[in-house]
Design an enzyme around this catalytic site. Sequence first.
Site, PDB file in Angstrom:
ATOM      1  N   HIS A 156     -16.675  -1.260  -2.544  1.00 33.24           N
ATOM      2  CA  HIS A 156     -16.224  -0.315  -2.619  1.00 33.24           C
ATOM      3  C   HIS A 156     -15.388  -0.324  -1.105  1.00 33.24           C
ATOM      4  CE1 HIS A 156     -19.226   1.888  -5.924  1.00 33.24           C
ATOM      5  NE2 HIS A 156     -19.902   0.418  -4.625  1.00 33.24           N
ATOM      6  N   SER A 277      11.170  -5.863  11.710  1.00 41.78           N
ATOM      7  CA  SER A 277      11.444  -4.750  11.094  1.00 41.78           C
ATOM      8  C   SER A 277      12.579  -3.847  12.029  1.00 41.78           C
ATOM      9  CB  SER A 277      10.495  -3.270  12.303  1.00 41.78           C
ATOM     10  OG  SER A 277      11.268  -2.201  12.120  1.00 41.78           O
ATOM     11  N   LYS A 283       7.487  -4.864  15.406  1.00 43.96           N
ATOM     12  CA  LYS A 283       6.874  -4.940  14.132  1.00 43.96           C
ATOM     13  C   LYS A 283       6.355  -6.047  14.001  1.00 43.96           C
ATOM     14  CE  LYS A 283       4.823  -2.756  11.187  1.00 43.96           C
ATOM     15  NZ  LYS A 283       5.479  -1.458  10.335  1.00 43.96           N
ATOM     16  N   GLU A 290       2.700  -8.405   0.563  1.00 42.92           N
ATOM     17  CA  GLU A 290       2.722  -7.205  -0.207  1.00 42.92           C
ATOM     18  C   GLU A 290       4.138  -7.801  -1.752  1.00 42.92           C
ATOM     19  OE1 GLU A 290       4.766  -4.220   2.378  1.00 42.92           O
ATOM     20  OE2 GLU A 290       4.486  -5.790   3.732  1.00 42.92           O
TER      21      GLU A 290
END
Length: 453
Positions: A156, A277, A283, A290
């Site tokens: 979970h 970024s 970043k 992804e």
Amino acid sequence: MSSTLWHGRFAGGPSEALQALNDSLPFDQRMFREDIAGSRAHVRMLCDVGLFTEAERDGVLAALDTVEHEIESGSFDFQVNDEDIHTAVERRVTELDPAGAKMHTGRSRNDQVATDLRLWTRSAIDEVLELIKRLQRTLLTHAEQAGDAYLPGYTHLQQAQPVALSHHLLAHGWALARDAERLVDARKRTNVSVLGAGALAGSSLPLDPEKSAAYLGFDAVFDNSLDGVADRDFVAEVLFALSLLGVHLSRIGEEWILWASTEFGFVTLDDGFSTGSSMMPQKKNPDIAELARGKAGRLIGHLTGFLTTLKGLPLTYNKDMQEDKEPLFDAVDTVRLTLLALDGMISTTTFNTEAMAAQAASPYAAATDLAEWLVARGLPFRDAHAVVGEKVRRALAGEGSLRELVAADPQLGADAAALLEPGVSVTRRTTRGGGSPAAVADQIERFRARLDR
Ligand code: ARG
């Protein structure tokens, strides 16, 4: 002047709109090697059964070599009426040698295209299998190097029980092993020749389908010509195997995304395998992970799209089936790119084992081990669960630390409390396939043996 393969029956040429919709050359020229290999086998077989003279065979084989060279070198002159790769190759062979006009003897593009695609799929499977193995080896190398490092195991996405890092990494390796197994299995049903099925019904000529199959290295030959030209199960199966592989890569990607976050901080990605970024200078983004997650959607789309194309088709060949190639090609390309990039990202990942251990240090994570400690001393598990649960409840209510409460309990005491020290409980789950570093040593052997098989 080139014309269509079917010009004899038609008074005029095809309309532009028909050609634009119908032509598959833009995507099926990718199978030119397979198409030429299929024609070589077919022509050899035709000669073996007396339908080609040896001189005709050798002339056509030489022309096929020329065509292959022309396409490879980019000098091949594709023409408007070359509606697909089969048409283009036959047209050019016949220009080079008039005996090319005999090449389509006993053959239809229906058995030809199915054979070509089977050949293409067979080598695509082999390529994907190599790339899967490569990623598995990367996971194995990290697992071997992980030593006694451990991290929280989750259910979970809540901290559950600490496990060895090697254990966690190999979990992904085993999922990939099943993907490989599925592809190997699909390969068996892919590696079947349909050459000789003709348009749908076989031939009145004395063809020898087993011969052409042998020339192409197929393990089996179609049993029913109708099924032979109508069957695209191998495409659907491979699309499924690649989709599930994509789902596994997506799940790996998702974990790497979590692990690379500031909140987890379990891994640091190499600069070469992460992005920045355009606006936020601080970043560092896990784009590969992804995209591994994102590409799964595309793979599943190809699978469901193609099954939908197939679902209502009457026997045998229908032009709808031309829709088999683009999803298959794209799925293979997508998986290939994803596997390569993910392998690069994972092989260059640094594991922050201190951050992992710090997260796994919570004494609560050892609660199950504490209950098992009581079981080993004769308490029924349900009672042991209640004893430990009560300590957890009181600790959470602020009555003391879990360690103190456990040490003070006459049923538990100092020995049991020692289990709550960081890094102790992970060593205790030594059962086969379990999460302790000692148990994983065994698993690593089995995993390596599986890879070398
Ligand atoms: N381009 C076609 C395909 O990809 C080849 C088969 C054409 N067959 C036919 N009967 N028109 O499926």
